[in-house]
Design a protein around this motif. Sequence first.
Motif, PDB file in Angstrom:
ATOM      1  N   ARG A  88       8.488 -23.433  32.811  1.00  7.07           N
ATOM      2  CA  ARG A  88       8.860 -22.041  33.158  1.00  7.07           C
ATOM      3  C   ARG A  88       8.349 -21.124  32.130  1.00  7.07           C
ATOM      4  N   GLU A 108      11.432 -29.796  27.133  1.00 12.42           N
ATOM      5  CA  GLU A 108      12.750 -29.741  26.697  1.00 12.42           C
ATOM      6  C   GLU A 108      13.646 -30.412  27.732  1.00 12.42           C
ATOM      7  N   ASN A 109      13.190 -29.955  28.903  1.00 14.62           N
ATOM      8  CA  ASN A 109      14.211 -30.652  30.228  1.00 14.62           C
ATOM      9  C   ASN A 109      13.416 -31.178  31.475  1.00 14.62           C
ATOM     10  N   LYS A 131      13.562 -34.925  32.445  1.00 20.34           N
ATOM     11  CA  LYS A 131      15.274 -35.429  32.490  1.00 20.34           C
ATOM     12  C   LYS A 131      15.317 -36.075  33.844  1.00 20.34           C
ATOM     13  N   HIS A 138      10.379 -37.443  27.067  1.00 23.11           N
ATOM     14  CA  HIS A 138      11.754 -37.328  26.714  1.00 23.11           C
ATOM     15  C   HIS A 138      12.633 -36.914  28.143  1.00 23.11           C
ATOM     16  N   GLU A 181      20.582 -41.078  22.469  1.00 22.11           N
ATOM     17  CA  GLU A 181      22.166 -41.058  22.261  1.00 22.11           C
ATOM     18  C   GLU A 181      22.934 -42.079  22.387  1.00 22.11           C
ATOM     19  N   GLN A 211      16.620 -36.500  15.652  1.00 18.05           N
ATOM     20  CA  GLN A 211      16.463 -35.263  16.388  1.00 18.05           C
ATOM     21  C   GLN A 211      16.577 -34.055  15.231  1.00 18.05           C
ATOM     22  N   GLU A 215      13.415 -32.938  17.250  1.00 18.66           N
ATOM     23  CA  GLU A 215      13.925 -31.667  17.957  1.00 18.66           C
ATOM     24  C   GLU A 215      14.294 -30.695  16.783  1.00 18.66           C
ATOM     25  N   TRP A 250      12.436 -27.821  18.183  1.00 17.43           N
ATOM     26  CA  TRP A 250      13.385 -27.739  19.635  1.00 17.43           C
ATOM     27  C   TRP A 250      12.955 -26.330  20.291  1.00 17.43           C
ATOM     28  N   TRP A 299      18.313 -23.461  22.645  1.00 14.41           N
ATOM     29  CA  TRP A 299      19.520 -24.184  23.469  1.00 14.41           C
ATOM     30  C   TRP A 299      20.497 -23.447  22.613  1.00 14.41           C
ATOM     31  N   MET A 340      23.953 -22.075  24.938  1.00 14.03           N
ATOM     32  CA  MET A 340      25.122 -22.982  24.973  1.00 14.03           C
ATOM     33  C   MET A 340      26.283 -22.293  24.549  1.00 14.03           C
TER      34      MET A 340
END
Length: 321
Positions: free
Chosen positions: A5, A26-27, A30, A63, A113, A196, A228, A270, A278, A282
Amino acid sequence: ATSARHIDISEFAAALQRECSILVGENDFKWRNTQPQPDRKTWGHAEAVANFAQRHKMQLRGHTMIWHEAMPPWALEGIKESRERATQILRDRVNSIGAQFRGRIATWDVVNEAIERRDGLRHGMRNSAFFSALGEGYLDLAFATAKEIDPAAHRAYNDFGMDHEVDWQRDRRRDVLTLLERLQARKVPIDTLGIQAHLRADLPFRENTFRTFLRRVADLGLRIEITEFDVNDRALPADTAIRDKAVADLTRRYLDVALDEPKVVSVLTWGISDRHSWLSDMPDRRRADGLRQRGLPFDEVFQRKPMWHAIAKAFDAAPAR
Ligand code: G3I
């Protein structure tokens, strides 16, 4: 790091093209976003990022294959059914995303992680769904499967919290190192540690500690990628100049040590502009005063910040590799 996007927005696209030689989703890669149902693969956004990278002759990081977050609910349920089902779900995930992007990924974050000392398990392992079902061997299975499906890609274990001079990060450095040693003792095909580097402007950073950690990882024969990078300024006062200076100073100190280690081969941030981070999204990272975080190289209107210059100077001063 970017997203499908964002590459459609001209300012993001222009900055990425001008500034970056490696991209990571970034996402969009996933699990939850690429396989919302067992029989439904949705590669569109990930492909958009991959194609943008290819079009602009950038490398692409993958990622991530296996992570306890961003998992589709059906996978979490299935893993609990039996050891066999968990094994099959893990192998299917690695094989399907590995095959989709085979030959196009420079490094895969195969497992992300896996350490969390607060979970109280032996060796500080995180009590994730795959760990509960398969024990630590789920990492062995993930790395072996990743090697089968795309042998040419580097394979990384990627984690956070290895940067600062605080007790919980000292524990994480130790736990990650001993995990890497166990993986190597079992001949697991891993060749890279992803650090990261989500830094915090309010935490102490000690050059010698970080240097020694990098050296110990390098002594295991592993490559190191900074995957990141950003700086959380949540604890700093509102004043822009104060924040920008603190972020830039920490960036320079950190990258000077990182780039002094020949095994550190890449640095990714990142995100690129404070317009999207992010850290401002968040709830537990957002600033209490409602201002945007300023932890990336470009500000909201895509002007270079002191952090950009800190990165440039660290790159210019780095020994050739
Ligand atoms: O796309 C939806 C949107 O449609 C919806 O309206 C909105 C409402 O909350 O959510 C949007 O999705 C969010 C997505 O970010 C895109 O902004 C998810 O809820 C949110 O969970 C997701 O957060 C991401 C997080 O990983 C969890 O996957 C962050 O953007 C991303 O920066 C963060 O990245 C992680 C790395 O993968 C691993 N290391 C730590 C790093 C930071 O947490």
